[in-house]
Design an enzyme around this catalytic site. Structure first.
Site, PDB file in Angstrom:
ATOM      1  N   GLY B 123       0.760  -1.155   0.211  1.00  0.00           N
ATOM      2  CA  GLY B 123      -0.015   0.047  -0.010  1.00  0.00           C
ATOM      3  C   GLY B 123       0.777   1.256   0.000  1.00  0.00           C
ATOM      4  O   GLY B 123       0.355   2.127   0.415  1.00  0.00           O
ATOM      5  N   GLU B 367      13.904   3.420  -7.228  1.00  0.00           N
ATOM      6  CA  GLU B 367      14.480   4.692  -6.786  1.00  0.00           C
ATOM      7  C   GLU B 367      13.947   5.602  -6.937  1.00  0.00           C
ATOM      8  O   GLU B 367      14.461   6.798  -7.223  1.00  0.00           O
ATOM      9  CB  GLU B 367      15.919   4.529  -7.345  1.00  0.00           C
ATOM     10  N   GLY B 368      12.284   5.925  -7.308  1.00  0.00           N
ATOM     11  CA  GLY B 368      11.695   7.169  -7.330  1.00  0.00           C
ATOM     12  C   GLY B 368      11.242   7.305  -8.869  1.00  0.00           C
ATOM     13  O   GLY B 368      12.291   7.343  -9.674  1.00  0.00           O
TER      14      GLY B 368
END
Lengths: 364, 390
Positions: B123, B367-368
């Site tokens: 989530g 990593e984003g």
């Protein structure tokens, strides 16, 4: 070596050019664009900076600083941040002067360079663009044919900067299978200089077309004389210069958009707080930086005397594409105001499109 | 002095990296099609081939700094394959976190292990303040409970750095990182994911059920516990300033392989690739290729720039995000474009191009995501806080 660190001299040059651009270029850019003319006083004022003379040899009266394409890229970015058109007016003679300094014979350096080291603005220009579809400086239609000890030039050139005042043109032509460059004085027989062109962008820069109908050039005015010259290197220097100018223009657009977007309120908050605008600005920032590193890479190769053809080609292609994208989005960020001539963004949009297709405007 | 050319020493190292990478490339298809197998720690050819490390001479003033060099090496290695290597010198993202956030004792104790990094939960993705995995202090132990997904190298790793909250009400400030070793009771490797690409690299899902770890396995030590500010969180976020350019470099190596393959194929088909004539004067496939080449170089240089700042000890938060965002978009456009240039040949599994197309896709996510990177860049550019620009 991989280093992004400016030398102390480069930082000083950047700072002083930034100051000059803010004081002498940006405030006059719009008026010059509207008038399609540059005041004569500007040429003299810019000449005092010694932009061209600094890197010319002491023997010719220059300051004898080492030729540094990287430093020149930094200077061009700063000047173009003020205004691309006025930046070009200030530095266009460098293309001619550096070509002579780098590739001219001893006699040619002696004959032509002192004029660029004096106190009076000296205009000369590279004639490389041609008026036919998909034209490329690499494959000019202008021809040079042997004529006894000399040459005869035939062809057409366009968008020749400073053509209204240049004392000489360096004309790039195809000689057999090779490319060559020829020094042609403005009063040469067979040379017809057209009226000042009316263009989409860089409106204030006086550019002309040339018609060369059997212009005779003696061997002593072929660049490099009997050895000829490396036109590729000339064009690479020019491409990196144009890319650096596009870099400065792009940064100007971004820096204009940021405060605008933070002040402009819509739906109760500054539009900069909307991701659709903020992300667009972030992407402009990414591209302003990325194109600079491509330019610096090509300039480093030139500075080291390496073949920079691929890097200069990619840097220019990338800068042209992204500067167009940035100025296009600059208009979008400003909305209706982006279309209005009260703001400079529509001018930058026209200048970006114009710069992106030209060669032979300046050298690094 | 500005100079973006490589030293002879650097060039020699990178040539050696590419030689190794070419050997690894022979195995790329096999481990793509046999996702359940791990590539061996050493390929059979390893014993006869000197490591590129041996060709790394004494590093002098003109050579690239270590961060820059590691980006160049990463690009060279993934040019061969994403994760098959001649020799595995396995290190995970958890190792970067340990180096950034651990105490000297912790680094000495666990630095030799391969450590994965577990952040994402079913989530919770880009917004780590939603981390639900909890850590409760019980005497001299922390007790961890929760689920983690998308743990890169999670199956092979010997340990993992886990983000867990010690105080859900504190939001980001409550998040600490803990080191958990494989074999700890209550630490369950639930399953291995099946993926679009990077199949030779395992991606695990974890469950922590009353998993008790000694108190000293909180990275940064006990003093982190009562920090009210998000200082500890920021410490961990700092690791991204190196891992983001590294992820960019990994994707760009594969994108370069795609471009080299496409260029060779065009040449073989009779197209002259001549840099010089303007794009408008080039045949369409060549023009397209050259645009992609420029894009590749732009992303590579942005990545090198972020690493160079790290080598100088200068802040590179925004530049790391620029590298990641630029590369994430570039590798997608490049591999998609190369396939379009080559046509049906580009999608054939007889070649690796379709694999590179699948492998690079993760670059813009882990990593984003590219969106998170743009958020970081925009906040820096606009001088906005997290609250002002969400």
């Amino acid at each position: 070596m991989i280093s992004f660190a400016m030398s102390d001299e480069q930082e000083a040059a950047r700072d002083s050019m930034r100051g000059f651009a803010a004081a002498a270029l940006r405030p006059h850019a719009r008026a010059c664009d509207e008038a399609s003319a540059i005041p004569e006083a500007f040429y003299a004022q810019a000449w005092e900076l010694g932009l061209t003379a600094t890197q010319l040899p002491e023997a010719a009266g220059g300051y004898g600083a080492p030729r540094s394409p990287v430093s020149n890229a930094i200077v061009l970015e700063e000047l173009a941040y003020g205004d691309a058109t006025l930046a070009l007016a200030a530095v266009a003679p460098s293309l001619f002067a550096y070509a002579i300094a780098d590739q001219g014979s001893a006699a040619q350096r002696q004959r032509y360079l002192p004029a660029f080291c004096g106190t009076r603005y000296q205009a000369a220009s590279l004639a490389v663009n041609e008026p036919h579809p998909a034209s490329t400086a690499w494959q000019p239609r202008t021809r040079a044919e042997r004529d006894g000890a000399g040459w005869v030039l035939r062809g057409r050139k366009c968008f020749v900067p400073l053509g209204d005042r240049a004392s000489h043109f360096l004309v790039v032509a195809r000689a057999g299978d090779a490319l060559d460059a020829f020094i042609v004085p403005r009063d040469a027989a067979g040379l017809a200089i057209g009226d000042i062109e009316k263009n989409l962008g860089l409106k204030a820069l006086p550019t002309v077309s040339l018609e060369l109908d059997g212009v005779r050039v003696p061997q002593e005015d072929r660049l490099g004389e009997q050895d000829g010259c490396d036109v590729t290197r000339l064009l690479n220097q020019s491409r990196v210069a144009v890319a650096a100018i596009l870099n400065g223009l792009s940064r100007a657009v971004l820096d204009y958009c940021v405060p605008y977007a933070k002040e402009r309120v819509a739906f109760d908050e500054p539009i900069a707080r909307k991701q659709s605008i903020a992300f667009r600005l972030a992407e402009m920032q990414m591209e302003v930086e990325s194109m600079r590193w491509l330019i610096w890479k090509a300039a480093s190769q030139l500075e080291r005397g390496l073949d920079a053809t691929r890097s200069a080609h990619l840097a220019r292609a990338y800068a042209a594409e992204k500067a167009m994208w940035i100025s296009d989005n600059g208009i979008q960020v400003l909305g209706g105001h982006g279309f209005i001539r009260e703001h400079p963004v529509e001018m930058w949009y026209r200048n970006a499109r114009t710069l992106g297709v030209l060669e032979g405007l300046a050298a690094v | 002095m500005i100079d973006l050319t490589l030293s002879p020493n650097d060039e020699q190292v990178l040539r050696a990296v590419r030689e190794e990478a070419l050997i690894a490339r022979r195995y790329a298809r096999y481990y793509d099609e046999n996702e359940h197998e791990f590539p061996p720690d050493q390929l059979p050819e390893a014993k006869d081939h000197p490591s590129f490390m041996t060709r790394m001479g004494h590093r002098g003033d003109g050579d690239a700094g270590m961060a820059v060099l590691s980006m160049l090496i990463a690009m060279g290695q993934t040019w061969g394959d994403y994760s098959v290597r001649l020799r595995r010198q396995e290190r995970g993202l958890g190792n970067s976190a340990l180096q950034a956030a651990g105490t000297d004792e912790q680094k000495a104790k666990w630095g030799h292990l391969t450590l994965a990094m577990a952040i994402t939960e079913p989530g919770c993705g880009s917004d780590p303040s939603l981390v639900r995995t909890s850590a409760r202090l019980d005497g001299d132990h922390w007790v961890l409970n929760g689920e983690k997904i998308f743990v890169t190298t999670g199956c092979r790793a010997e340990g993992v750095v886990v983000w867990a909250t010690v105080d859900k009400a504190a939001g980001r400030g409550g998040i600490k990182s803990f080191l958990v070793l494989k074999g700890t009771p209550g630490f369950i490797v639930a399953h291995k994911e099946k993926k679009l690409g990077i199949r030779a690299d395992d991606t695990a899902a974890y469950v922590f059920q009353d998993c008790r770890i000694p108190r000293d396995q909180l990275l940064g030590g006990d003093e982190q516990v009562h920090r009210e500010s998000s200082g500890g969180f920021k410490g961990v976020m700092k690791t991204f300033n190196m891992t983001r350019p590294a992820v960019a470099a990994i994707g760009l190596g594969m994108a370069e392989a795609a471009i080299d393959f496409t260029r060779d194929a065009l040449r073989e088909a009779g197209f002259a690739i001549t840099y010089g004539p303007t794009l408008a004067a080039q045949p369409a496939p060549v023009e397209r290729l050259m645009r992609l080449e420029a894009l590749l170089e732009a992303a590579q240089l942005a990545t090198i720039r972020a690493a160079w700042l790290a080598d100088q000890g200068q802040p590179n938060n925004m530049e790391a995000s620029i590298a990641k965002a630029k590369a994430g978009g570039a590798v997608r456009e490049i591999t998609q474009g190369c396939i379009e240039i080559l046509g049906p040949m580009g999608v054939s599994r007889d070649h690796l191009l379709e694999k590179w197309f699948r492998d690079v896709r993760i670059t813009d996510i882990y990593e984003g995501t590219g969106e998170i990177q743009r958020l970081i860049i925009a906040r820096t550019l606009l001088g906005y806080s997290r609250k002002e620009l969400k």
